[in-house]
Write a protein that holds these residues in place. Structure first.
Motif, PDB file in Angstrom:
ATOM      1  N   TYR A 134       0.827  -1.208   0.000  1.00 43.65           N
ATOM      2  CA  TYR A 134       0.000   0.000   0.000  1.00 43.65           C
ATOM      3  C   TYR A 134       0.864   1.262   0.000  1.00 43.65           C
ATOM      4  CZ  TYR A 134      -4.206  -2.769   0.890  1.00 43.65           C
ATOM      5  OH  TYR A 134      -5.244  -3.658   0.785  1.00 43.65           O
ATOM      6  N   ALA A 419      -3.887  -6.007  -1.957  1.00 41.97           N
ATOM      7  CA  ALA A 419      -5.302  -6.246  -1.670  1.00 41.97           C
ATOM      8  C   ALA A 419      -5.636  -7.732  -1.717  1.00 41.97           C
ATOM      9  CB  ALA A 419      -6.160  -5.466  -2.668  1.00 41.97           C
ATOM     10  N   THR A 423      -6.678 -10.140   1.553  1.00 40.90           N
ATOM     11  CA  THR A 423      -8.056 -10.629   1.585  1.00 40.90           C
ATOM     12  C   THR A 423      -8.181 -12.106   1.234  1.00 40.90           C
ATOM     13  OG1 THR A 423      -8.367  -9.882  -0.708  1.00 40.90           O
ATOM     14  CG2 THR A 423      -8.991  -8.351   1.048  1.00 40.90           C
TER      15      THR A 423
END
Length: 450
Positions: A134, A419, A423
């Motif tokens: 990120y 991401a 997840t």
């Protein structure tokens, strides 16, 4: 080869009678213009002090200099500075191109080393792989407005001033990076580095395009710099964050001073382009995304994979060097490749080579996997850049959008990998490689149907 020593001049009449001066120059006379000794040949010899025969009424671009056996050098009516400049470039390359290629090489070295260094620096501060993704993704996204802003600055000032500003910002941001530790502070510092690169690349590309530079030479200059940086990555990482980023800051400041010798690109009537004309290049923008998503995924996540598996740091240099070497050779020999190997679909298949980095810890296999990814990146990038450079000089807006798409891809790759990793638990490199392959293949199929 020019003889050594001072040559004795002849009168215009004697020179013409001797057949050493072209007819029609009678009466022009021999002027007292001299060229100081300059290194003007590749073997290092010096040109002599020569007496120059000035031909009236001619322009340098129409009538190049000629040297006759008796030492008479016929030139148009030019200044001493122009005379020295004629001796300063034995390869016939304009000064703007020489400086631009050198700066492209240098900034590419920084970019190749900085991304893995920033990734490991953030991980060393305690951030997880997803957090590092990120941070680098947010920082790379700042590249996009920087690239778009570059064309605006170039139109108001010049490409030269934009280049100087970008290098000064790079020096400041590199010096600031090892002094911040918070998530957003680190993202801002790293983002400032990529902002400076976003300002830099469109301006330099426009100068090269305006100076009639070749796509293959430009691609080779920056990719060879990236290759050199990749070779030095493992050793550079051993310096420590503070020392490494300080070296970046100092070298960037010196580069900013050297950019003073680089003139701005000329403007053309086609510079003001409509949004419709920009949309005509949508395949290039999509291929830019594919190329940079693939490269960004390897540069950000493979160093973390090496650290997690406790492999030697040499694996980082091995993979990145193999990838960039294959990419550089693809750029250099792209025009000589068989037509079947220059297709976008071939490049799309090559991008999947980075997936094999997850399946092997052997040196030869890791090098081959990274080389396959580099070949795919080279084919995809060359297809994208060729259309943009076809616009010729002054196409700053096109190169700005081109670089913005590259920055967006460098942002999407780490963010998509982070991401899916956080997840679904998918390896970040796998996510980035799959996204790059899908985008390149979709672009190829869309162009085939059009």
């Amino acid at each position: 080869m020019w003889p050594r020593g001072r040559l004795r001049g002849l009168s215009a009449q004697r020179a013409e009678r001797a057949g050493n001066v072209p007819p029609g120059t009678r009466g022009a006379g021999l002027q007292g213009a001299y060229a100081q000794p300059r290194r003007c040949h590749h073997d290092g010899q010096y040109a002599p002090r020569v007496r120059v025969h000035l031909r009236r009424g001619f322009r340098p671009s129409q009538h190049p200099p000629r040297l006759y056996p008796n030492g008479i050098c016929t030139l148009p009516r030019v200044s001493r500075a122009e005379l020295i400049k004629a001796c300063s470039h034995p390869l016939g390359v304009p000064q703007s191109l020489l400086v631009a290629y050198a700066l492209s090489f240098l900034v590419s070295v920084f970019q190749a080393v900085y991304t893995p260094a920033a990734s490991l620096y953030a991980h060393g501060l305690g951030y997880s792989e997803a957090d590092v993704g990120y941070i680098l993704g947010i920082a790379n996204f700042v590249y996009v407005p920087g690239a778009l802003l570059s064309s605006m600055l170039a139109r108001r000032a010049s490409e030269r001033r934009t280049t100087i500003l970008s290098l000064a910002l790079l020096a400041l941001a590199a010096a600031l990076t090892p002094r911040v530790k918070g998530f957003w502070e680190l993202a801002a510092a790293v983002g400032a580095v990529f902002l400076s690169m976003g300002l830099f690349w469109p301006a330099v590309e426009s100068i090269i395009s305006a100076s009639s530079g070749k796509v293959s030479t430009f691609s080779f200059s920056w990719s060879s710099g990236a290759l050199f940086g990749a070779l030095a990555t493992s050793q550079a990482l051993r310096l420590g964050a503070s020392a490494l980023f300080s070296v970046f800051a100092l070298a960037s400041a010196v580069a900013a001073l050297s950019a003073l010798a680089m003139p701005g690109a000329s403007r053309s009537a086609g510079e003001r382009s409509s949004s419709l004309s920009l949309l005509e290049f949508w395949p290039s923008w999509a291929l830019c995304l594919s190329y940079s998503i693939s490269a960004g995924g390897v540069l950000v996540f493979y160093p973390l994979l090496v650290e997690r598996r406790r492999l030697p740091l040499e694996y980082i240099s091995l993979a990145i060097t193999s990838m960039m070497l294959a990419r550089t050779l693809t750029f250099f020999y792209f025009d000589r490749l068989p037509r079947s190997l220059r297709g976008v679909w071939v490049g799309a298949l090559g991008l999947t080579g980075s997936l094999l980095l997850l399946a092997t810890a052997e040196y030869p296999l890791a090098a081959l996997a990274a080389a396959a990814a580099g070949f795919g990146q080279g084919v995809v990038y060359a297809n994208a850049l060729g259309d943009v450079f076809s616009r010729g000089g002054g196409a700053t807006r096109y190169t700005s959008v081109f670089e913005a798409m590259i920055g967006l891809g460098y942002s999407l790759g780490p963010v998509a990998g982070a991401a899916l990793s956080s997840t679904v638990g998918v390896e970040p490199i796998l996510a980035a490689s799959a996204l790059a392959f899908s985008l390149a293949l979709a672009t190829y199929l869309r162009k085939m149907r059009a």
